[in-house]
Design an enzyme around this catalytic site. Structure first.
Site, PDB file in Angstrom:
ATOM      1  N   GLU A 127       0.672  -1.196  -0.140  1.00  0.00           N
ATOM      2  CA  GLU A 127      -0.062  -0.130  -0.026  1.00  0.00           C
ATOM      3  C   GLU A 127       0.908   1.252   0.065  1.00  0.00           C
ATOM      4  O   GLU A 127       2.015   1.158   0.844  1.00  0.00           O
ATOM      5  CB  GLU A 127      -0.659   0.116   1.303  1.00  0.00           C
ATOM      6  CG  GLU A 127      -1.879   0.723   1.153  1.00  0.00           C
ATOM      7  CD  GLU A 127      -2.836   0.684   2.373  1.00  0.00           C
ATOM      8  OE1 GLU A 127      -3.297  -0.489   2.598  1.00  0.00           O
ATOM      9  OE2 GLU A 127      -3.167   1.698   3.102  1.00  0.00           O
ATOM     10  N   ASP A 129       0.173   5.196   0.282  1.00  0.00           N
ATOM     11  CA  ASP A 129      -1.111   6.442   0.984  1.00  0.00           C
ATOM     12  C   ASP A 129      -0.737   7.732   0.792  1.00  0.00           C
ATOM     13  O   ASP A 129       0.236   8.043   1.439  1.00  0.00           O
ATOM     14  CB  ASP A 129      -1.575   6.041   2.175  1.00  0.00           C
ATOM     15  CG  ASP A 129      -2.141   4.763   2.388  1.00  0.00           C
ATOM     16  OD1 ASP A 129      -2.742   4.161   1.858  1.00  0.00           O
ATOM     17  OD2 ASP A 129      -1.499   3.846   3.311  1.00  0.00           O
ATOM     18  N   GLU A 131      -3.138  10.698   2.298  1.00  0.00           N
ATOM     19  CA  GLU A 131      -4.543  10.890   2.764  1.00  0.00           C
ATOM     20  C   GLU A 131      -4.389  12.497   3.272  1.00  0.00           C
ATOM     21  O   GLU A 131      -3.484  12.970   3.896  1.00  0.00           O
ATOM     22  CB  GLU A 131      -4.747   9.989   4.255  1.00  0.00           C
ATOM     23  CG  GLU A 131      -4.964   8.553   3.901  1.00  0.00           C
ATOM     24  CD  GLU A 131      -4.348   7.597   4.645  1.00  0.00           C
ATOM     25  OE1 GLU A 131      -3.325   7.874   5.538  1.00  0.00           O
ATOM     26  OE2 GLU A 131      -4.907   6.520   4.891  1.00  0.00           O
TER      27      GLU A 131
END
Ligand SMILES: *[C@@H]1O[C@H](CO)[C@@H](O)[C@H](O)[C@H]1NC(C)=O
Ligand SMILES: *[C@@H]1O[C@H](CO)[C@@H](O)[C@H](O)[C@H]1NC(C)=O
Ligand SMILES: *[C@@H]1O[C@H](CO)[C@@H](O)[C@H](O)[C@H]1NC(C)=O
Length: 318
Positions: A127, A129, A131
């Site tokens: 993953e 990310d 955000e």
């Protein structure tokens, strides 16, 4: 759809719960700051329309496709959040979107632009990310980055930043370079974090094909000091706008298990996001720009969190 969403949320929830307490109090709006003008990496590759690159992930009517498919609104209200996902998965490339986040009281609202293969590899997923975390102070969004490799969910590698602009007023570009040399997180073409792939010091580098996601959802329980400032639906709907979506590199042909690369994928062209010279390493200007932004705007790094990690992960000691 709910099931898919439910699968992802616990992982996200876990790491934010741990760090969200330390951060928000220290955030305050910076004095106006003009980041360096660097050679842009956005806009070199084609902008994708929704139907050419993406499909619904969850939220149905909470996804509005506008401007002939070149722009998307994602809506969070009491009934649902929303998200879309790339039609292809990729192993390496350049991934970017221009995003404008909702203004007003947005505590608990989370907008995520990320890559993951949790659906394909639930126990060994990768993953990357970016955000954006809403805030109880209007217009004060926090940007968080994180990276997992091959199921390394027991070690969160978050960094958090204040923004040097008001992300509710205009579109800003949030981008990820991911290739065999490094992973770079960029905001408006300025790198804010570089993770260099070295097997010896960074053993959990993402190495399996991932899909690209964009979502808006209710992170009340974990993004707000354990639910202290939950999403207040009196201010709903929360609408985030996206456009200038770029995804290029090597997509993964699941039938043959072979990559299909744009721009020959061999570094022949500097425009190749997998092997091109502008993508495999940072220039000196980019490094300086990154150092300056990190010095001024980074408010949390897992590498400095000795309460959380008695023994810091190896890359923090390198
Ligand atoms: C909308 O997109 C279609 C297909 O990409 C294109 O043929 C058409 O000209 C576009 N219309 C407008 C108003 O931009
Ligand atoms: C990834 O994790 C799986 C399952 O835990 C393990 O079998 C595999 O060897 C790991 N791969 C790498 C490259 O570390
Ligand atoms: C990038 O990675 C490739 C493949 O491992 C390697 O051949 C190349 O030298 C690396 N480039 C840089 C600039 O580190």
């Amino acid at each position: 759809m709910r099931m898919l969403k439910g699968k992802l949320l616990p992982v996200l929830a876990w790491f934010l719960m741990i760090t969200s307490t330390t951060v928000v109090a220290s955030s305050r709006r910076g004095v106006s700051y003009a980041p360096p003008k660097l050679k842009p990496l956005t806009g070199l590759l084609p902008h994708l329309t929704f139907s050419h690159g993406f499909k619904e992930f969850f939220g149905g009517s909470h996804i509005q496709i506008v401007d002939n498919g070149t722009s998307v609104n994602l809506i969070l209200d009491k009934s649902s959040g929303a998200g879309f996902v790339s039609q292809n998965s990729y192993k390496y490339g350049f991934f970017s979107a221009a995003i404008k986040v909702p203004s007003g009281y947005t505590s608990g609202v989370v907008i995520a632009f990320y890559m993951s293969n949790a659906e394909m590899f639930p126990h060994a997923h990768d993953e990357i990310d970016i955000e954006l975390l809403g805030h109880q102070k209007r217009r004060e969004w926090i940007l968080q980055t994180n990276i997992y490799g091959n199921g390394s969910v027991h070690t969160g590698r978050e960094e958090k930043f204040r923004l040097w602009f008001d992300p509710t007023q205009q579109f800003h570009q949030y981008s990820i370079i991911w290739n065999h040399n490094h992973t770079v997180f960029l905001v408006d073409n300025v790198p804010i974090r570089e993770v260099i792939y070295r097997e010896t010091t960074f053993s959990c580098y993402p190495l399996k094909p991932m899909s690209v996601y964009c979502t808006i959802w209710d992170g009340s329980e974990w993004a707000t000091r354990g639910g202290k400032y939950p999403v207040n639906y009196n201010y709903a709907p929360f609408v985030t706008n996206l456009r200038d979506m770029e995804m290029a590199g090597c997509s993964w042909d699941s039938k043959t298990g072979e990559p299909v690369c744009a721009n020959n994928g061999g570094g022949a062209s500097s425009l190749d996001p997998v092997g091109g010279e502008d993508f495999v390493k940072l220039s000196e200007e980019q490094k300086l720009g990154m150092q300056e932004l990190r010095k001024r705007f980074m408010i949390y790094s897992y590498c400095k969190d000795k309460n959380r990690y008695k023994v810091l992960p190896p890359e923090c000691r390198a």
